[in-house]
Design an enzyme around this catalytic site. Structure first.
Site, short mmCIF file in Angstrom:
data_model
loop_
_atom_site.label_atom_id
_atom_site.label_comp_id
_atom_site.label_asym_id
_atom_site.label_seq_id
_atom_site.Cartn_x
_atom_site.Cartn_y
_atom_site.Cartn_z
N GLU A 31 0.83 -1.21 0.00
CA GLU A 31 0.00 0.00 0.00
C GLU A 31 0.86 1.25 0.00
OE1 GLU A 31 -2.84 -0.13 3.19
OE2 GLU A 31 -4.27 -1.32 2.02
N GLU A 76 -6.48 -6.98 -1.53
CA GLU A 76 -6.91 -6.83 -0.14
C GLU A 76 -8.24 -6.09 -0.11
OE1 GLU A 76 -3.96 -5.34 2.66
OE2 GLU A 76 -5.52 -4.25 3.74
#
Length: 358
Positions: free
Chosen positions: A183, A275
């Site tokens: 991320e 995710e």
């Protein structure tokens, strides 16, 4: 997505085949295959990884060895430094044989007490989990879970060392995916692209064929969480072949703007949702199954692969097991040990066609 510091310090939550999605035979044998096991070990017959073989990116889709678009559906581990005890023979037998999952995301945090504290220990654990997923006929998605700091270039040297070893040892396998930047946050797309274009050739020198997944800006939101949008990536793609771009969402926090971005982007670039959660971006709070279904219906229709966060017994609502399940050694099968999100996600992995996709 973005998680409060208190979440990171105590452990966060992480985080289907279109062609075949049948139960697999539970693997037997020792608790952990040796990290030095043959890199050419193959998945058992009649399992998703055996039937679909080595994956590759074809256009904007993920395709199997026959060139047919497929959708993987599965679960992500929590951080290995916090919840490694949730990944056992019994739990992975259940994930493959009871949940019917196609893919295990192996979440290796770089900071937060992870890889950087003991590279040898954590690399060996990833080797082990790749072998365990392979023995059960699942795909192994190796997740380089950089989060803080958000610029992946901070960990470029570490990433080169880690992925060189992983790719060299396992390049003979046909059930791998490499996720090189979990991320990215607080950093521009151009910086992420630069990181990818430095790391990908290092991986390709060892493994020319495994698909590589690249995180996007704004906590892998295609830039939406940074006030940007997917045009940054679409207009300036990474210069490499056989790659995909990752997208993350948490349904109770990320509404129509994020859903629409995923829809638009997936028409232009190959996207893998590595995710997501049914709850808030902290991985906690109330579940929004209605919004999650909108996302999953879109992904089913467009064959966008996904991995849910997460396969652990953390106290947050996004961890699928009730607290204490992992230390007690289960029970892993059925729904007795599952939180509401776990029951819902397990059903969606097991019987995707029971949900409307229109």
């Amino acid at each position: 997505m973005r998680r409060p510091l208190s979440t990171l310090l105590t452990g966060t939550v992480i985080a289907g085949l279109g062609l075949i999605h049948s139960p697999v035979q539970a693997a037997s044998g020792p608790t952990a295959p040796s990290a030095s096991a043959s890199p050419s070990a193959s998945a058992p017959a009649n399992t998703p990884a055996a039937i679909n073989g080595r994956l590759k990116v074809c256009g904007v889709k993920l395709c199997n060895q026959y060139g047919k678009p497929v959708q993987l559906r599965g679960m992500s581990s929590h951080g290995l430094q916090w919840y490694g005890q949730c990944l056992t023979d019994g739990s992975l037998d259940a994930l493959a044989g009871d949940w019917n999952a196609d893919v295990l995301r192996i979440s290796l945090y770089v900071q937060e007490g992870g890889y950087e504290t003991n590279p040898r220990k954590f690399t060996d654990r990833v080797h082990q989990l790749i072998e365990m997923a392979t023995a059960r006929g699942m795909y192994a998605l190796v997740d380089w879970h950089q989060l803080t700091p958000g610029d992946p270039n901070h960990n470029l040297r570490r990433a080169k060392a880690f992925f060189t070893e992983i790719a060299q040892r396992h390049r003979g396998k046909t059930n791998l995916l490499y996720d090189i930047a979990n991320e990215p946050n607080g950093v521009s797309w151009s910086r992420i692209k630069s990181y990818a274009e430095q790391l990908i050739p290092v991986i390709r020198a060892q493994d020319p064929q495994t698909p590589i997944l690249v995180g996007t800006h704004g906590w892998s939101s295609l830039g939406i969480s940074d006030g940007r949008d997917e045009t940054d990536v679409v207009g300036d793609p990474v210069r490499a072949d056989n790659i995909m771009y990752t997208f993350h969402f948490y349904a109770a926090s990320h509404g129509r703007e994020y859903l629409d971005a995923l829809d638009r982007a997936s028409d232009r670039i190959p996207v893998f949702v590595t995710e997501f959660g049914t709850q808030e971006a902290s991985g906690d709070g109330p579940n929004d199954f209605g919004r999650t279904r909108q996302y999953l219906d879109l992904m089913a229709r467009k064959k966008i692969s996904w991995v849910n966060w997460n396969f652990s017994d953390d106290h947050r609502s996004g961890a699928v097991f009730e607290p204490g399940t992992c230390d007690a050694g289960g029970p892993w099968t059925g729904t007795a040990s599952l939180k509401p999100a776990g029951v819902w996600i397990r059903d969606r992995i097991r019987t995707p066609d029971a949900f409307p996709t229109g």
